[in-house]
Design an enzyme around this catalytic site. Structure first.
Site, PDB file in Angstrom:
ATOM      1  N   CYS A  44     -67.262 -62.553  -6.994  1.00  0.00           N
ATOM      2  CA  CYS A  44     -66.539 -62.061  -6.031  1.00  0.00           C
ATOM      3  C   CYS A  44     -65.264 -62.908  -4.926  1.00  0.00           C
ATOM      4  O   CYS A  44     -64.837 -62.620  -4.972  1.00  0.00           O
ATOM      5  CB  CYS A  44     -67.959 -60.814  -5.190  1.00  0.00           C
ATOM      6  SG  CYS A  44     -66.831 -60.239  -3.431  1.00  0.00           S
ATOM      7  N   CYS A  49     -63.152 -60.445  -6.539  1.00  0.00           N
ATOM      8  CA  CYS A  49     -62.747 -59.219  -5.417  1.00  0.00           C
ATOM      9  C   CYS A  49     -61.817 -59.504  -4.203  1.00  0.00           C
ATOM     10  O   CYS A  49     -60.759 -59.060  -4.119  1.00  0.00           O
ATOM     11  CB  CYS A  49     -63.756 -58.644  -4.575  1.00  0.00           C
ATOM     12  SG  CYS A  49     -65.161 -58.383  -5.501  1.00  0.00           S
ATOM     13  N   LYS A  52     -58.805 -62.016  -4.982  1.00  0.00           N
ATOM     14  CA  LYS A  52     -57.530 -60.495  -5.774  1.00  0.00           C
ATOM     15  C   LYS A  52     -56.988 -59.906  -4.765  1.00  0.00           C
ATOM     16  O   LYS A  52     -55.803 -59.531  -4.369  1.00  0.00           O
ATOM     17  CB  LYS A  52     -58.208 -59.681  -6.790  1.00  0.00           C
ATOM     18  CG  LYS A  52     -58.030 -58.361  -6.670  1.00  0.00           C
ATOM     19  CD  LYS A  52     -58.106 -57.055  -6.580  1.00  0.00           C
ATOM     20  CE  LYS A  52     -59.159 -56.719  -5.941  1.00  0.00           C
ATOM     21  NZ  LYS A  52     -60.155 -56.385  -6.783  1.00  0.00           N
ATOM     22  N   TYR A 180     -60.115 -52.477 -14.613  1.00  0.00           N
ATOM     23  CA  TYR A 180     -59.738 -52.326 -13.310  1.00  0.00           C
ATOM     24  C   TYR A 180     -59.231 -54.132 -13.181  1.00  0.00           C
ATOM     25  O   TYR A 180     -57.681 -54.121 -12.552  1.00  0.00           O
ATOM     26  CB  TYR A 180     -61.482 -53.046 -12.753  1.00  0.00           C
ATOM     27  CG  TYR A 180     -61.462 -51.861 -11.638  1.00  0.00           C
ATOM     28  CD1 TYR A 180     -62.696 -51.089 -13.161  1.00  0.00           C
ATOM     29  CD2 TYR A 180     -62.276 -51.437 -10.188  1.00  0.00           C
ATOM     30  CE1 TYR A 180     -63.639 -49.880 -12.668  1.00  0.00           C
ATOM     31  CE2 TYR A 180     -62.707 -50.570  -9.958  1.00  0.00           C
ATOM     32  CZ  TYR A 180     -63.790 -50.065 -11.232  1.00  0.00           C
ATOM     33  OH  TYR A 180     -64.724 -48.922 -10.490  1.00  0.00           O
ATOM     34  N   GLU A 184     -54.973 -54.023 -11.682  1.00  0.00           N
ATOM     35  CA  GLU A 184     -54.759 -54.833 -10.345  1.00  0.00           C
ATOM     36  C   GLU A 184     -53.829 -56.236 -10.540  1.00  0.00           C
ATOM     37  O   GLU A 184     -53.076 -56.476  -9.196  1.00  0.00           O
ATOM     38  CB  GLU A 184     -56.052 -55.027  -9.390  1.00  0.00           C
ATOM     39  CG  GLU A 184     -57.193 -53.922  -9.387  1.00  0.00           C
ATOM     40  CD  GLU A 184     -58.323 -55.089  -8.856  1.00  0.00           C
ATOM     41  OE1 GLU A 184     -58.510 -55.734  -9.044  1.00  0.00           O
ATOM     42  OE2 GLU A 184     -58.753 -53.945  -8.148  1.00  0.00           O
ATOM     43  N   HIS A 438     -54.327 -36.503  13.248  1.00  0.00           N
ATOM     44  CA  HIS A 438     -53.384 -36.039  12.623  1.00  0.00           C
ATOM     45  C   HIS A 438     -52.304 -36.957  13.305  1.00  0.00           C
ATOM     46  O   HIS A 438     -52.083 -37.699  14.717  1.00  0.00           O
ATOM     47  CB  HIS A 438     -52.850 -34.708  13.112  1.00  0.00           C
ATOM     48  CG  HIS A 438     -51.545 -34.765  12.786  1.00  0.00           C
ATOM     49  ND1 HIS A 438     -51.165 -34.066  11.397  1.00  0.00           N
ATOM     50  CD2 HIS A 438     -49.535 -34.427  13.372  1.00  0.00           C
ATOM     51  CE1 HIS A 438     -49.485 -33.826  11.315  1.00  0.00           C
ATOM     52  NE2 HIS A 438     -49.093 -33.569  12.756  1.00  0.00           N
ATOM     53  N   GLU A 443     -56.151 -36.744   6.567  1.00  0.00           N
ATOM     54  CA  GLU A 443     -56.357 -35.556   6.461  1.00  0.00           C
ATOM     55  C   GLU A 443     -55.977 -34.411   5.728  1.00  0.00           C
ATOM     56  O   GLU A 443     -56.445 -33.454   5.756  1.00  0.00           O
ATOM     57  CB  GLU A 443     -55.597 -35.373   8.098  1.00  0.00           C
ATOM     58  CG  GLU A 443     -53.608 -35.181   7.839  1.00  0.00           C
ATOM     59  CD  GLU A 443     -52.988 -34.728   9.108  1.00  0.00           C
ATOM     60  OE1 GLU A 443     -53.132 -33.667  10.277  1.00  0.00           O
ATOM     61  OE2 GLU A 443     -51.773 -35.177   9.004  1.00  0.00           O
TER      62      GLU A 443
HETATM   63  P1  NDP Z   1     -63.086 -52.913 -17.933  1.00  0.00           P
HETATM   64  O1  NDP Z   1     -65.011 -52.951 -18.330  1.00  0.00           O
HETATM   65  O2  NDP Z   1     -62.898 -51.892 -16.613  1.00  0.00           O
HETATM   66  O3  NDP Z   1     -62.053 -52.986 -18.915  1.00  0.00           O
HETATM   67  C1  NDP Z   1     -61.344 -53.644 -20.052  1.00  0.00           C
HETATM   68  C2  NDP Z   1     -60.874 -52.909 -20.439  1.00  0.00           C
HETATM   69  O4  NDP Z   1     -60.276 -53.444 -21.938  1.00  0.00           O
HETATM   70  C3  NDP Z   1     -60.617 -51.461 -21.279  1.00  0.00           C
HETATM   71  O5  NDP Z   1     -59.440 -50.875 -20.685  1.00  0.00           O
HETATM   72  C4  NDP Z   1     -61.047 -51.457 -22.869  1.00  0.00           C
HETATM   73  O6  NDP Z   1     -60.569 -50.779 -23.176  1.00  0.00           O
HETATM   74  C5  NDP Z   1     -60.076 -52.862 -23.020  1.00  0.00           C
HETATM   75  N1  NDP Z   1     -60.583 -53.591 -24.485  1.00  0.00           N
HETATM   76  C6  NDP Z   1     -61.837 -53.817 -24.350  1.00  0.00           C
HETATM   77  N2  NDP Z   1     -62.262 -54.497 -25.147  1.00  0.00           N
HETATM   78  C7  NDP Z   1     -60.751 -54.844 -25.543  1.00  0.00           C
HETATM   79  C8  NDP Z   1     -60.431 -55.289 -26.512  1.00  0.00           C
HETATM   80  N3  NDP Z   1     -61.400 -55.766 -28.344  1.00  0.00           N
HETATM   81  N4  NDP Z   1     -59.102 -55.119 -26.971  1.00  0.00           N
HETATM   82  C9  NDP Z   1     -58.277 -54.512 -26.283  1.00  0.00           C
HETATM   83  N5  NDP Z   1     -58.744 -53.983 -25.557  1.00  0.00           N
HETATM   84  C10 NDP Z   1     -60.466 -53.857 -25.274  1.00  0.00           C
HETATM   85  O7  NDP Z   1     -62.649 -54.503 -18.100  1.00  0.00           O
HETATM   86  P2  NDP Z   1     -62.435 -55.586 -16.736  1.00  0.00           P
HETATM   87  O8  NDP Z   1     -62.369 -56.250 -17.258  1.00  0.00           O
HETATM   88  O9  NDP Z   1     -60.815 -54.992 -15.841  1.00  0.00           O
HETATM   89  O10 NDP Z   1     -63.426 -55.847 -15.102  1.00  0.00           O
HETATM   90  C11 NDP Z   1     -64.587 -55.439 -15.639  1.00  0.00           C
HETATM   91  C12 NDP Z   1     -65.870 -54.866 -14.327  1.00  0.00           C
HETATM   92  O11 NDP Z   1     -65.257 -55.876 -12.968  1.00  0.00           O
HETATM   93  C13 NDP Z   1     -64.680 -54.176 -14.510  1.00  0.00           C
HETATM   94  O12 NDP Z   1     -65.761 -53.076 -14.661  1.00  0.00           O
HETATM   95  C14 NDP Z   1     -65.279 -53.651 -12.575  1.00  0.00           C
HETATM   96  O13 NDP Z   1     -66.431 -53.055 -12.832  1.00  0.00           O
HETATM   97  C15 NDP Z   1     -64.989 -55.414 -11.706  1.00  0.00           C
HETATM   98  N6  NDP Z   1     -64.386 -54.632 -11.233  1.00  0.00           N
HETATM   99  C16 NDP Z   1     -63.883 -54.534 -10.559  1.00  0.00           C
HETATM  100  C17 NDP Z   1     -63.087 -54.403  -9.669  1.00  0.00           C
HETATM  101  C18 NDP Z   1     -62.819 -53.000  -7.809  1.00  0.00           C
HETATM  102  O14 NDP Z   1     -63.499 -53.057  -7.279  1.00  0.00           O
HETATM  103  N7  NDP Z   1     -61.901 -53.389  -7.047  1.00  0.00           N
HETATM  104  C19 NDP Z   1     -62.514 -54.905  -9.069  1.00  0.00           C
HETATM  105  C20 NDP Z   1     -62.145 -55.871 -10.382  1.00  0.00           C
HETATM  106  C21 NDP Z   1     -62.466 -55.576 -12.023  1.00  0.00           C
HETATM  107  P3  NDP Z   1     -60.861 -49.012 -23.407  1.00  0.00           P
HETATM  108  O15 NDP Z   1     -60.925 -48.402 -22.362  1.00  0.00           O
HETATM  109  O16 NDP Z   1     -60.385 -48.427 -25.295  1.00  0.00           O
HETATM  110  O17 NDP Z   1     -63.079 -49.490 -23.596  1.00  0.00           O
END
Ligand code: NDP
Length: 453
Positions: A44, A49, A52, A180, A184, A438, A443
């Site tokens: 984080c 976080c 980022k 996510y 981002e 407002h 709102e």
């Molecule tokens: P996520 O699990 O959110 O997303 C992973 C993405 O990668 C999905 O779109 C998934 O597709 C795709 N994917 C997974 N495996 C493959 C593959 N083999 N080939 C192609 N595409 C693939 O993971 P992130 O890495 O984005 O983030 C990890 C976690 O970190 C998040 O889930 C979140 O909890 C946390 N996070 C939170 C933030 C916040 O609160 N603002 C900011 C950043 C991270 P599919 O959907 O089809 O499975």
């Protein structure tokens, strides 16, 4: 092996959850050590976080400069320059400041910080370098690590870890994934002027979010110039100097200056020796725990990203507090994973809490859906073509608001307040009887009167 030291609790991993557990436990009088191999504050603070959000602020400045003209400010946009190394250096200085704060928080609470890589030799012993440490309780709080799919050329694909220290910004970038981190970083890169392509294997990114939110975010990100390609994935990457040739599964090839994978994160348990001691790992590699963070070994608990609960800092913090109370307080406390509010800091931001429309229908609720789409007031004078969306998912029978979702500026800030109402079980009638502030975007959440479905 040097002298053994005894503790009540050894926490492995000084991230959000581990530090909170260590501090709270020390404040309860426990003798606590934290072992950390990289950086205080974990993902984080160091590569997640916090940096980022600083980058998101940086990326948004360009919009602010463009919007200035409508308010009478003459900003010579042709003459504006952006210094990426400066942003990275300033970010690094801020992270170092936060690392220091984390260190002092632990020290002031009386926690012993051990730098190095830990492994467990038995159910009560942690070895770091040449020293072994014994404790009544050991907590695994080692977090998670980015995963890059196994494709030829994966060694030249970056992850969010490296993006935070990139020496130069490329002219073009490919972001792989649709969660996510992908949206981002696509927003950050595009905002900083990088020609950005996001590749997602499914029909529409942000799986798990409300359908309207996903479609609306797609529309707004496209307007901002991000090249979104769905139903496509990477087959291989070839590198030549700082140039990359990305082979897609649809037969196309992309030429780019950077490839970043944001394709999920795995539990970080390498080298701990957990399974040898009888700690179970799930099929996805997470440490298996019960509702009270207990692994199959009585003295070993685990929390945070490593146990496969939502990978969010506030979740890990709450888990740290519950576990500390259970180990060294009155032995009570439960986690409540319902209605976890969350924000995605893509541009514009997403804020969400409670059930999506799809989840609510799946659960058998008869629903009223309220939706409002509008141009935020700020963009009337600036002429920016950006819209906001707000949505309430309401149970028709009980009138309870089951979910609130938003895309637009400050979505995270707005959603945090709504989360209190939704946790408290607020009804749509109570939303309606709440006066608006407002003029704000927020709102809209208390002025939507006619259901659209
Ligand atoms: P996520 O699990 O959110 O997303 C992973 C993405 O990668 C999905 O779109 C998934 O597709 C795709 N994917 C997974 N495996 C493959 C593959 N083999 N080939 C192609 N595409 C693939 O993971 P992130 O890495 O984005 O983030 C990890 C976690 O970190 C998040 O889930 C979140 O909890 C946390 N996070 C939170 C933030 C916040 O609160 N603002 C900011 C950043 C991270 P599919 O959907 O089809 O499975």
């Amino acid at each position: 092996m040097s002298d053994q030291q005894d503790f009540d609790l050894i926490v492995i991993g000084a991230g959000s959850g581990g530090v909170r557990l260590a501090r709270m436990s020390a404040q309860r009088g426990a003798r606590v050590a934290v072992v950390e191999s990289r950086y205080l504050g974990g993902t984080c603070v160091n590569v997640g976080c916090v940096p980022k959000k600083l980058f998101v602020y940086g990326a948004h400045v360009h919009d602010e400069l463009e919007d200035a003209a409508g308010y009478g400010w003459q900003v010579p946009l042709d003459d504006v320059s952006f210094d990426w190394p400066k942003l990275v250096a300033n970010k690094n200085a801020e992270i170092e400041r936060l690392n220091g704060i984390y260190g002092r928080l632990l020290e002031n609470a009386g926690v012993t910080i051990v730098e190095g890589t830990a492994s467990l030799t038995d159910a009560n012993t942690v070895v770091v370098g040449d020293t072994s440490y014994r404790a009544k309780h050991i907590t695994i709080a080692t977090g998670s690590w980015p995963v890059i799919p196994d494709v030829p050329g994966k060694e030249c694909i970056l992850t969010s870890n490296e993006m935070f220290y990139l020496p130069q910004l490329p002219k073009q970038a490919v972001v792989w994934g649709g969660g996510y981190i992908a949206v981002e970083f696509a927003g950050i890169l595009a905002g900083l002027g990088v020609d950005t392509t996001l590749l997602y294997r499914g029909d529409l990114f942000l799986r798990g979010f409300d359908g309207d939110i996903r479609r609306f975010t797609e529309q707004e990100m496209r307007k901002k110039g991000v090249n979104l390609q769905f139903g496509v994935t990477i087959e291989s990457v070839e590198a030549e100097n700082a140039h990359y040739r990305v082979q897609l599964n649809n037969g196309e090839t992309l030429e780019t200056g950077l490839v970043m994978a944001a394709t999920g994160r795995r539990a970080l348990v390498d080298g701990l020796g957990l399974t040898d001691l009888g700690v179970q790992l799930s099929a996805s590699g997470h440490v298996v725990v019960d509702d009270h963070f207990q692994t199959a070994v009585p003295s070993i608990t685990a929390l945070g990203d490593v146990i496969g609960t939502p990978q969010l800092t506030p979740v890990a913090l709450a888990q740290g507090m519950v576990l500390s109370r259970r180990l060294f307080g009155d032995g009570k406390g439960e986690m409540d994973y319902s209605a976890i509010p969350t924000a995605v800091f893509c541009q514009p931001n997403i804020g969400t809490v409670g059930l999506t429309e799809e989840e609510a229908r799946e659960a058998g609720h008869r629903l009223r859906i309220y939706r409002s789409e509008f141009r935020p007031m700020k963009y009337t004078l600036s002429g920016r073509d950006e819209r906001s969306l707000m949505k309430l998912v309401v149970d028709d029978e009980t009138d309870r608001v089951l979910g609130a979702h938003m895309v637009g500026p400050d979505a995270g800030e707005i959603t945090q307040g709504l989360a209190v109402a939704i946790k408290a079980g607020a009804t749509k009638a109570q939303f309606d009887s709440t006066l608006g502030i407002h003029p704000t975007s927020a709102e809209e959440f208390v002025t939507m009167r006619e259901p659209v479905a």
